[in-house]
Design an enzyme around this catalytic site. Structure first.
Site, short mmCIF file in Angstrom:
data_model
loop_
_atom_site.label_atom_id
_atom_site.label_comp_id
_atom_site.label_asym_id
_atom_site.label_seq_id
_atom_site.Cartn_x
_atom_site.Cartn_y
_atom_site.Cartn_z
N LYS A 273 -5.45 -38.98 -9.31
CA LYS A 273 -5.28 -39.78 -8.11
C LYS A 273 -4.00 -40.62 -8.16
CE LYS A 273 -10.27 -40.54 -8.51
NZ LYS A 273 -10.31 -40.23 -9.94
N TYR B 156 -6.21 -45.19 -14.22
CA TYR B 156 -7.12 -45.27 -15.36
C TYR B 156 -6.36 -45.43 -16.68
CZ TYR B 156 -10.67 -43.24 -12.20
OH TYR B 156 -11.52 -42.97 -11.15
N HIS C 26 -5.96 -42.62 -4.02
CA HIS C 26 -7.06 -43.35 -4.65
C HIS C 26 -7.76 -44.31 -3.69
CE1 HIS C 26 -8.29 -44.66 -8.96
NE2 HIS C 26 -9.29 -44.85 -8.14
N ASP D 1 -11.96 -35.28 -13.97
CA ASP D 1 -11.44 -36.22 -12.98
C ASP D 1 -10.85 -37.44 -13.67
OD1 ASP D 1 -11.41 -37.54 -10.16
OD2 ASP D 1 -12.49 -38.97 -11.41
#
Length: 292
Positions: free
Chosen positions: A72, A47, A105, A42
């Protein structure tokens, strides 16, 4: 152990997360996770480590179809056309043609029409076969209600904060009513260690959890992960330490009793440790997502 999503796709119940993992540590952490046995990874555009996740998968020696990739779309890329392009950015960084699970997200409640546009893009990507399943993250019941007034495809997954101190039963019930898998971020309550109050106890030190762990010869983290799996949730613990990565995967050789699970359920404080989904705005949380 796999979960069957509401569109028939099989997804590993236990995954490996890379939230807050620095890019320069991500490739080795994911490579270690894959060598340990994890098959769900994931990540997220926000990120900043999708590229390194893709590199780890390529270095693993595993066939692409053996690894379930979840990522996401960040709120800055919401809207139909922008979200279609967000797929291109994520797929390009990951180095893949198809993403297994592509999710929104956040709900972005102050601009929900752009959220609807983003989800329509996910539906189009699903129809085109560029993603295998679609879903959401941090959606509360009212967000799911608003989304489903126009959406044609029920989300397969809703990834939300769930650990023994914050179980969100209303969210889990809303998910279950629609056949949506609840996927737990911060599943072992790591967030309680660095975002707690002075008086708060970390889940790792909770006497109820530690007592159950001692009874099974397991760690508190393993007990919490087993709790998620037995209750039908997906969980995505994260770590960069090889011994922790291995520990978090060693949860398939014991079972919690009904009483033990009830005791863990009863630890819920109702206190959220992550950001409130209602507070997510472009003004406060918007940021550009780089091209692939």
């Amino acid at each position: 152990m796999n979960l069957t999503l509401n569109n028939g796709v099989s997804m590993p119940a236990l995954g490996f997360g890379v939230f807050q993992t620095p890019p320069d540590a991500t490739t080795e952490a994911v490579r270690t996770a894959l060598a340990t046995g994890y098959r769900l990874i994931d990540t997220a555009a926000a990120y900043g480590n999708e590229r390194e996740v893709g590199e780890a998968i390529r270095r693993s020696g595993l066939d692409r179809d053996e690894v379930f990739i979840e990522t996401k779309v960040w709120i800055s890329d919401f809207g139909f056309e922008k979200t279609l392009h967000a797929f291109d950015k994520s797929a390009g960084k990951l180095g893949v043609d198809r993403i297994d699970l592509f999710i929104l997200h956040q709900a972005l409640p102050t601009r929900f029409e752009s959220t609807r546009g983003a989800y329509r893009a996910l539906e189009a990507l699903l129809s085109d076969g560029r993603v295998r399943a679609i879903g959401v993250s941090n959606f509360m019941p009212e967000h799911l209600d608003a989304l489903m007034k126009e959406a044609g495809v029920v989300p397969a997954v809703n990834q939300v904060e769930v650990h023994p101190y914050f179980t969100q039963p209303d969210v889990q019930a809303a998910d279950a009513a629609r056949g949506i898998v609840t996927q737990a971020w911060s599943p072992i309550g790591g967030i309680t260690s660095y975002r707690g109050t002075d008086a708060a106890t970390s889940t790792f030190d909770d006497p109820v959890i530690t007592e159950i762990a001692e009874a099974h010869g397991k760690t508190p983290a393993q007990v919490m992960l087993r709790w998620h799996l037995q209750e039908g949730r997906s969980a995505i613990p994260k770590s960069v330490r090889p011994e922790r990565i291995a520990e978090n995967f060693a949860v398939f050789d014991f079972d919690l009793t009904d009483a033990e699970r009830a005791a863990l359920d009863a630890l819920d404080t109702g206190v959220r440790h992550g950001p409130d989904p209602q507070d997510i705005t472009l003004e406060n949380y918007g940021m550009p997502i780089p091209e692939a």
